[in-house]
Each structure stands twice: as structure tokens, then as C-alpha cells.
Design an enzyme around this catalytic site. Structure first.
Site, PDB file in Angstrom:
ATOM      1  N   SER B 158       0.843  -1.188   0.000  1.00  0.00           N
ATOM      2  CA  SER B 158       0.000   0.000   0.000  1.00  0.00           C
ATOM      3  C   SER B 158       0.892   1.256   0.000  1.00  0.00           C
ATOM      4  O   SER B 158       1.737   1.385  -0.890  1.00  0.00           O
ATOM      5  CB  SER B 158      -0.945  -0.041   1.202  1.00  0.00           C
ATOM      6  OG  SER B 158      -1.975   0.894   1.042  1.00  0.00           O
ATOM      7  N   ASP B 319      -8.716  -6.950  -4.125  1.00  0.00           N
ATOM      8  CA  ASP B 319      -8.363  -5.589  -3.699  1.00  0.00           C
ATOM      9  C   ASP B 319      -9.061  -4.599  -4.614  1.00  0.00           C
ATOM     10  O   ASP B 319      -8.623  -4.357  -5.732  1.00  0.00           O
ATOM     11  CB  ASP B 319      -6.841  -5.410  -3.767  1.00  0.00           C
ATOM     12  CG  ASP B 319      -6.379  -4.034  -3.264  1.00  0.00           C
ATOM     13  OD1 ASP B 319      -7.236  -3.166  -2.994  1.00  0.00           O
ATOM     14  OD2 ASP B 319      -5.158  -3.840  -3.140  1.00  0.00           O
ATOM     15  N   HIS B 352      -7.761  -5.395   0.136  1.00  0.00           N
ATOM     16  CA  HIS B 352      -6.512  -4.638   0.241  1.00  0.00           C
ATOM     17  C   HIS B 352      -5.636  -5.154   1.389  1.00  0.00           C
ATOM     18  O   HIS B 352      -4.408  -5.179   1.286  1.00  0.00           O
ATOM     19  CB  HIS B 352      -6.851  -3.162   0.446  1.00  0.00           C
ATOM     20  CG  HIS B 352      -5.682  -2.244   0.314  1.00  0.00           C
ATOM     21  ND1 HIS B 352      -4.979  -2.101  -0.856  1.00  0.00           N
ATOM     22  CD2 HIS B 352      -5.081  -1.416   1.215  1.00  0.00           C
ATOM     23  CE1 HIS B 352      -3.994  -1.225  -0.674  1.00  0.00           C
ATOM     24  NE2 HIS B 352      -4.035  -0.808   0.565  1.00  0.00           N
TER      25      HIS B 352
END
Lengths: 374, 374
Positions: B158, B319, B352
């Protein structure tokens, strides 16, 4: 004026109607609601044997104002004007079209902002939690009042589609066909979670005052609506509508600088505050999340087996709020039960909102279905 | 104690380090930040030629506390402890592993809650908007201080993946390999919109006081975090984790009754309030949204062509925040540019968050990559 254009004209200026039933409706919650006022609009004329009525059911923040204008000078038309009118898909020369503001709403029908005759005060949070099935029970009373025993069709998208399903399971002998768009047999947890944070935004607003506000809680409701708009669109439509553009008025390195999509959510959120009551928003959000076509039955099969008329479904490829796969599961159950069911998956970038935007795509199919089954 | 277990042991008790640079860093915004304090942790020993250093970059609300415990009695370990330690994927017997709290954060490095030495007061909203590139510039200063000229690898998920990319484009001669998980070359508008409503939730909290609070604005920050959690999960993981279950303590027809998923968001939201500073949350959300690997270049090709080391990417099928397709586009550009790039799409239901949960799935691939390229 060309004939073609003239033929497909608007319903023109229409007047809202209202009726109050001095009755007590037993709700799914076990609580009692009454008296019940329902605001509705009609277009076209009911034929002699009352066999040409079509009920159009509205979504979350919709109203009975389906088509036409309330005054000649209005610039905006009803929420599904594009498909309702003389020569239009729902042809008011042929059908008697009815749209009823759901109970729990704030557009005239009994809801949390109505006066409770027992106390002389607004219901606010003393209003009972209602379900989509409760809405439909109230609508059946109104149809009795209008002398309509059986509907030619019930049609609606999103919460409107849920109402169409409830007509099928609760009043199977009163409906000849069901058309449901962007619907779900029961919202998935992701959809619930997004409504949950929208509710939370209102709860957080100190001016909401546990529902006892005099003035709509502006910031909380605007944010709640902003969250709603995210769910109505899709990643795809956001890409083409906004991309990563920065608001032209804001600096990219300003703390309060906004992306275009952020500005859009802000704008539409605050725009909504003058249009919709926060408590109604909360009660209807709850009705949406609680919706389960199988509620009260042992299985979804038992619930759907009650339906006796043909059904037509539309799902939209980019609708991530009520994903097509959930509609498809329901369609499979209906097929297994031997019901007459038609399923259309529309390839659309418009997300959940597609049911309001893709009418040119789905109108021919609905037209055919109505002619065959209606 | 069995050998196998002993071999893959934890780094044990670790101590946070801190260094302050009496320098002024020119930021992407054109503004100046300084002095700059950075808190970091290290595991293992730097070898003689300082060639065994691996930088692990943390995500949005992460910290420098990557592995081990701060005190023997701690029940929780660092955020990526599962892969860091003697004999683990990032083997502290072999590598010198560094994790640095990013500037803008609230875990010791200079951020909006730090005291501005020029005024003697907290920065609050006078803190400049920072970018991921700014974070990496500050990290480079810290590596100079540690005597590390070149990193064996930079790895992160991320926002950590964004930092890895920035190391590649901004300091191409200082990094030998890049491993980026659940990353995006630039967040899509849907991801921005979800951060936008999270920001809005904090702005709406009257106790936020335009960033001038003494006590973290509880309700706004909890809601913002709740929204975050929706984006970290997936529809799929919500289905299996919560389904449509109603909170056991609440009544289905209570106005404030909550679904299990709603209770989870509430619980984790309020839990977060004691852990993270609201202004840091806002500044880092902004850094995420502003992130664009191509920022300042004529094209993404020009930006990515600066990278001179091999890259390994991991994207996760569910995600929806940083969708795999966006990573894939970046990988295609890198391939066209003739870069050595490896792409792994992991089929995972965890959304995610998968980059923190799927370590058993991706560890073998990373191990192989590090052995080949690191």
C-alpha cells in the site's frame, strides 16, 4: 411539431394526491402504525374493469413525483419521466400509472417527520422501524381505495425492485407481472457497511440531537449522502467522469484542496440537505439493509415460491452495491421453482445508478415483456 | 524447544531509535520542513560494507515497530512480525532490516502533532502538505546517517509500496531491488472518494476544531477509520466474516440495532481513536490520494524509466481499493521499457488487507526474488 415528437410527449402538469387511512397497520416489527397518509401521483386513466394499472415503486430518496411537472414553470421533471408519458415505455394513453411515496419517507406519506396524532408532536425516533414489506402493505390499502384489485405490473429499481418482489410474495393474486432492476434478494454486508457509515455520519452530527432537530442536521446528512453517491456510481464511471482531476479552484498542496470527485460529493451532499429529511434517510436506510425477500420464511425457496406471475430482472455489470451475482442466484432459484423468469445483465459503466440512466438500453426489453406478460 | 521453532524465532525485545536532523527539507509543495525527527527500528546487524540493508516501508497508519516487542510483557508484536526475524523471510541473521516511521505520522517522526520549534506550538494545520516522495527524501537522509549507501531491497505494501516505487525513481542508484504489494501508480478516483468522505467525517467533528484540538476528535476519527476498514476488506471477506448476521446484543427492529459488520466498524473505529492522531490521519490520507508515480514527469514512462533495479509486484484479486489492473498497467509500461519486472496476482478474498494476511502465500516468491536479485 413533428408527429413523432408530439406522440412521445410528457404527461405535462400533474397534481399530487393524498389519502389518509384511519386504520392501524401491524408492522413486521410487531408495532402498530396509524393513521397512515400516502401521497401518490397517477398518469393516464383507469379503464372500466380496472385492469390497466401499473405501479411504479421508487427508490430510497425518491418520491411519488414520477413524471411531468407540478407547475408549468418547473425546470425539472419527475424522477423517471423519460419512460412515462403518452407513447413512452409506460404509455399513459394505455396504462393507468401509479407512483406512491413510501411510508417512512418525507415527501408527504407518513414518516418520522409526520405529526403523531397521539402526542401532537413529530414522531422523530418514536417512529417504528419499518420494512419494505410494510411499505407494500400500505400500498395495498391505497390500491383498494382506488378500486384496483390486480396490477398489470409492478416495476421499480433498487428499493423499488424490492417492493416489486414483495408484491409478488405478499400479494401474489394482485400482480400480473414484476419488473425489478438493480435489485437484490438481501443486501450484502458490503452494502450494509456503507449504509452503516452513512448512518454514523448523521449520528455524529450534534445538530441531529438524537432525531429531535428542528433544522435538518446539515453536515452529517450531506456526508451521509456523499457516501451514498459513492455507492451509486462505479469505479469505471468515476474514472470517466472525474479521473484524478483536481478541483480547478483549489491548490493541489492546499490542506483543504479537493479532487474533482471530492468536490462532486460535497456539492451533491449539501444539495441534498434541503431536499430530504435526515430521520427519513435513516429509517429508509434501515429498511434497505433489513430487506430480505426470505424474511419470515424457512427459506428463499419458500418465499419465492409464493410468486405466481412472470418476472423480469435487470442487473448492471458495474453495480457493486447490489452485484449482478446476487440477482442471478435469485433467478436460479426462481427457475428451479419453475417460475417464468427473464434475466437481463446489462453491460453498463454507470454502477447502481444505471437503472435510472440506461433506460434506452432496457426499454425495448421491458416493452416486449409488458406486451407478452402484462 | 524444537530446532525448527527456535530457528524461526522472533526478533524479541527491540528498542525504538530516533534521530533529529537540523536541516530544512524542500518539499514537493515548495514549502520547507525542518528540523526533521525520524523514529526507526532496526533488526539484525549491518555488515562491514553496509551491503545487507533492507528497508521495510509501512502503510498509512503503520509505525516503525515492524517486528518484536518493546517490552517482554507486551502481548502484541510489530505489524509485520510474521516475516521478520531470525530464519524468517526477512532474516535478521542475514539482513540489516530498517523500518522508519514516515514524516507526517504520529509515532515519533515529525508530523502535524509535533512542536514547531519556530513557534513553540504544535504544527496542527500549519504543517505543510507532504507527499510520499517527501517521506522518501527524509528516509534517504536517515540512511546517510546510518552509513548506508545502497539498499539491498525496499519492500512495502500500500503506501509502503508507493515508497518503494519512489526509492526506485528518486534514488535509482541507492536501491538494488523493489518489492511492492497492493500498490498503485496513482490511486483511482473511487479510492480518493472513500478517503474524501473519511476526511469529511473528521472535518464535521466540532471537537476537531480545524485541527486545533487538545483531545483527538473521537467520533469523527472513529467514523473515518470505519470507512477505512470498508476499503481494506472486500465484499467477499465481509460475506464470510459477517454475512448478514445481526449483532447478538441488538434487536433487529431497534432503531439503533446494528448488523455484525456495523458493530465491527464501530468497534474498530473507536479502538483507533487512542492509537492515531486525527491530523496525521488527514495528512497521510492526502499523501495517499496525491500519490502519482509520474508526478513531475512528462509521462509515466519517463518516471518509471528512471528505475534501474529489478522489481517484484504483488496484487490481490479482491483488492478493489487499488485494483490489480492498475498494477498491471504499470507492469506493462515497465516491461515495454525493458525493465526486469515480475508480477504476481494472488487470488485472495482478503481485499486490500491481503498484503498483511497472505504472507504465507507470497513469502516463497519474495524469498526467491531476494535470493536472485537482492
Amino acid at each position: 411539431m413533428k408527429r413523432g415528437f408530439f406522440y412521445k410527449m410528457s404527461v405535462g402538469v400533474v397534481t399530487e394526491k393524498s389519502v389518509t387511512f384511519n386504520t392501524e397497520l401491524r408492522l413486521d416489527s410487531g408495532r402498530i402504525l396509524g393513521p397512515i397518509t400516502q401521497v401518490y401521483e397517477t398518469y393516464g386513466n383507469l379503464n372500466k374493469d380496472a385492469s390497466n394499472a401499473i405501479l411504479v415503486a421508487h427508490a430510497w430518496t425518491g418520491s411519488a413525483h414520477l413524471a411531468g411537472k407540478h407547475r408549468e414553470e418547473d425546470t425539472r421533471v419527475g424522477w423517471w419521466d423519460a419512460i412515462v408519458g403518452p407513447g413512452r415505455l409506460l404509455d399513459s394513453d394505455k396504462y393507468y400509472i401509479i407512483c406512491i411515496n413510501v411510508i417512512g419517507s418525507c415527501y408527504g406519506s407518513t414518516g418520522p417527520s409526520s405529526i403523531n396524532p397521539k402526542t401532537g408532536k413529530k414522531y422523530n425516533l418514536t417512529f417504528p422501524v419499518i420494512t419494505v414489506r410494510d411499505m407494500v402493505r400500505a400500498q395495498a390499502m391505497l390500491l383498494d381505495h382506488l378500486g384496483i384489485r390486480k396490477l398489470k405490473a409492478v416495476i421499480g429499481g433498487s428499493m423499488g425492485g424490492m417492493q416489486a418482489l414483495e408484491w409478488g410474495t405478499q400479494f401474489p393474486d394482485r400482480v400480473s407481472s414484476i419488473i425489478a432492476l438493480a435489485v437484490t434478494p438481501a443486501p450484502p454486508p458490503q452494502a450494509i457497511s456503507l449504509n452503516a457509515v452513512a448512518r454514523w455520519a448523521i449520528f455524529n452530527d450534534p445538530t441531529w440531537k438524537k432525531g429531535g432537530y428542528r433544522k435538518n442536521p446539515k453536515d452529517g446528512l450531506a456526508l451521509a449522502r456523499g457516501i451514498g453517491h459513492i455507492t451509486f456510481l462505479s469505479g469505471e464511471s468515476m474514472e470517466s467522469k472525474f479521473g484524478r482531476r483536481f478541483s480547478a479552484r483549489d491548490g493541489q498542496f492546499d490542506f483543504f484542496g479537493r479532487f474533482e470527485v471530492e468536490r462532486y460529493l460535497n456539492y451533491n451532499g449539501y444539495n441534498f440537505v434541503d431536499k430530504f429529511d435526515a430521520n427519513s434517510f435513516l429509517y429508509l436506510a434501515k429498511a434497505l439493509d433489513l430487506y430480505n425477500v426470505a424474511f419470515g420464511y424457512d427459506s428463499i425457496e419458500e418465499a419465492l415460491d409464493r410468486i405466481s406471475c412472470p418476472l423480469q430482472f435487470f442487473a448492471f455489470s458495474s453495480d457493486w452495491l447490489y452485484p449482478p451475482k446476487d440477482t442471478e442466484e435469485m433467478v436460479h432459484v426462481l427457475e428451479k421453482l419453475g417460475k417464468k423468469v427473464e434475466y437481463n445483465l446489462i453491460d453498463s459503466p454507470y454502477g447502481h445508478d444505471a437503472f435510472l440512466l440506461e433506460h434506452e438500453t432496457f426499454s425495448p426489453q421491458i416493452k416486449g415483456f409488458l406486451e407478452r406478460e402484462g
